[in-house]
Design a protein around this motif. Sequence first.
Motif, PDB file in Angstrom:
ATOM      1  N   UNK A 115      -2.491 -11.075  10.503  1.00  0.00           N
ATOM      2  CA  UNK A 115      -1.817 -12.289  10.975  1.00  0.00           C
ATOM      3  C   UNK A 115      -2.764 -13.476  10.950  1.00  0.00           C
ATOM      4  N   UNK A 116      -4.000 -13.248  11.383  1.00  0.00           N
ATOM      5  CA  UNK A 116      -4.985 -14.337  11.407  1.00  0.00           C
ATOM      6  C   UNK A 116      -5.230 -14.882  10.000  1.00  0.00           C
ATOM      7  N   UNK A 117      -5.211 -14.009   8.995  1.00  0.00           N
ATOM      8  CA  UNK A 117      -5.449 -14.467   7.618  1.00  0.00           C
ATOM      9  C   UNK A 117      -4.297 -15.322   7.105  1.00  0.00           C
ATOM     10  N   UNK A 118      -3.077 -15.059   7.600  1.00  0.00           N
ATOM     11  CA  UNK A 118      -1.901 -15.828   7.181  1.00  0.00           C
ATOM     12  C   UNK A 118      -1.975 -17.256   7.723  1.00  0.00           C
ATOM     13  N   UNK A 119      -2.515 -17.408   8.924  1.00  0.00           N
ATOM     14  CA  UNK A 119      -2.553 -18.731   9.560  1.00  0.00           C
ATOM     15  C   UNK A 119      -3.946 -19.346   9.479  1.00  0.00           C
ATOM     16  N   UNK A 120      -4.702 -18.951   8.466  1.00  0.00           N
ATOM     17  CA  UNK A 120      -6.032 -19.530   8.264  1.00  0.00           C
ATOM     18  C   UNK A 120      -5.936 -21.046   8.127  1.00  0.00           C
ATOM     19  N   UNK A 121      -6.780 -21.741   8.837  1.00  0.00           N
ATOM     20  CA  UNK A 121      -6.764 -23.198   8.814  1.00  0.00           C
ATOM     21  C   UNK A 121      -6.073 -23.797  10.022  1.00  0.00           C
ATOM     22  N   UNK A 122      -5.285 -23.009  10.712  1.00  0.00           N
ATOM     23  CA  UNK A 122      -4.663 -23.485  11.949  1.00  0.00           C
ATOM     24  C   UNK A 122      -5.696 -23.472  13.064  1.00  0.00           C
ATOM     25  N   UNK A 123      -5.550 -24.368  14.003  1.00  0.00           N
ATOM     26  CA  UNK A 123      -6.395 -24.311  15.193  1.00  0.00           C
ATOM     27  C   UNK A 123      -5.920 -23.167  16.070  1.00  0.00           C
ATOM     28  N   UNK A 124      -6.817 -22.650  16.897  1.00  0.00           N
ATOM     29  CA  UNK A 124      -6.413 -21.543  17.763  1.00  0.00           C
ATOM     30  C   UNK A 124      -5.347 -22.000  18.762  1.00  0.00           C
ATOM     31  N   UNK A 125      -5.378 -23.289  19.103  1.00  0.00           N
ATOM     32  CA  UNK A 125      -4.383 -23.816  20.048  1.00  0.00           C
ATOM     33  C   UNK A 125      -2.980 -23.724  19.447  1.00  0.00           C
ATOM     34  N   UNK A 126      -2.849 -24.120  18.169  1.00  0.00           N
ATOM     35  CA  UNK A 126      -1.546 -24.062  17.501  1.00  0.00           C
ATOM     36  C   UNK A 126      -1.073 -22.617  17.365  1.00  0.00           C
ATOM     37  N   UNK A 127      -1.989 -21.742  16.976  1.00  0.00           N
ATOM     38  CA  UNK A 127      -1.629 -20.325  16.825  1.00  0.00           C
ATOM     39  C   UNK A 127      -1.186 -19.751  18.166  1.00  0.00           C
ATOM     40  N   UNK A 128      -1.938 -20.081  19.215  1.00  0.00           N
ATOM     41  CA  UNK A 128      -1.634 -19.512  20.532  1.00  0.00           C
ATOM     42  C   UNK A 128      -0.294 -20.030  21.065  1.00  0.00           C
ATOM     43  N   UNK A 129      -0.015 -21.297  20.822  1.00  0.00           N
ATOM     44  CA  UNK A 129       1.269 -21.863  21.265  1.00  0.00           C
ATOM     45  C   UNK A 129       2.433 -21.147  20.581  1.00  0.00           C
TER      46      UNK A 129
END
Length: 474
Positions: free
Chosen positions: A354-368
């Motif tokens: 999952x982390x590789x799919x959202x590479x480039x996103x900030x952790x804040x955006x991913x966590x939200x």
Amino acid sequence: MAESKFNRQFFIHLAIPLLIGIIIWFLPWRPEEVPVAGWQMLAIFVATIVAIILKPLPMGAIALIGLTLTIIIGPLSTETALNAFAGTSVWLIVLAFFLSKGIIKTGLGYRIAYLLIEKFGKKTIGLVYAITGVNIVVGPAIPSSTARTGGVMLPIVQGLAEIYDSRPQDGTRKKIGAFLITCLYHIDTIVATMFLTAGATKPLAQELAAGFGIEITWMNWFLGALVPGLLSLILIPLVLLKLYPPEIKETPGAPSWAKEKRQEIGPMTLDEKNMSWIFVLAIVLWVSGQFIDLSAVTVALIAVSLLLLLKILEWNDITQEKGAWNTLIWFAILVMMAGQLNELGFIPWFSDAIASVVTGWSWIAIFAVLCLAFFYTHYFFASLTAHVTAMYPAFLGVALASGAPPLFAALMLAYITNICGATTHYASGPAAVLFGEGYVTQNEWWKLCFIMGLMYLFIWLVIGSGWMNLIGFM
């Protein structure tokens, strides 16, 4: 002729999880990073969760069958599987059941409720804040929202509705009963979120977080939830008063009713007095435990031992507390299964994928996104426990892989797993109990929960994050 124990629905609800488990087990595609044992564990775990949702058997029975399968055909030895029952969080929730038994048996919870209603119950809004006060007081010691709501608070709310002839069956439900029932549910949802010992899903999340090396204590749980929790409790009656107003705003008869009920139960007994100071002692030790090196489960052991020594509880009360022993079975087994998914490599693989799919996103955006997904997927679950067990480890793994602060991520996801009870009339045990009383229609329940859910998400994700940053959890 005796009615058969088995029917078509039973076999269908048993066959579906079994078929899903077999499909996953024999799926030709398996990630190279996940060992065979991890994939087998996934098959048994998913089948168990689906069975818990469909309920062909009680949750404890399903969990026990799942445990057996992990030993007979799965990847675990008997010793590894049975180590599930040694977890401290498992015993914390069991011991909290015994503590709650003392509060209910002595009648202390009712006395507190009548005192607060007598003092603050002249207006409908005052009644709701009195109900809030009772929930805050007894919440840390009653680890079942269903028991707290259905056993302590619902009879009191029903009594108040009866005073004003508000009943679901004769078209008078909106006089005051529907408003009080709705407020009670949302109050319980938030109180259940604020205390580690206020429900089974909290220690469950605690144990699952420990699998990632994150220590959640009674105190850091409470501190993180303090500001968003209190803000939610202050706003619930005010917002619902606008969204779902009762016809009766003044309740001058409530204090006299509460006074009569308090006089009926008589003066405070010795058992109530002893229960009071033991309860206060437990709270003080839970709060100060990290400073005096006392774990939450040790505090619970002290409290229950005192209840037995002072004969507030008899040993038969302990052995006959079915809720505690039932929880011990399913809680321990589900924690073990989720933990083994981590140990055997599935959760690390899933998190990295999952982390590789959202590479480039900030952790804040991913966590939200994770928090919103966790909240709204509860529409597909009829059990908070099943939801937490199925999704919390995976979502926490993704959050950590994205760079989210560990304690913040573990706590915030755990809070979301509780406030997501504000979704449907089947979202939790208390939802089923209160909706079943007939005061609130399904359309009203869903509409109100959707709006209140938006409010909770803002309070907990935005204001709560700011608060947790302020106290150093981020």
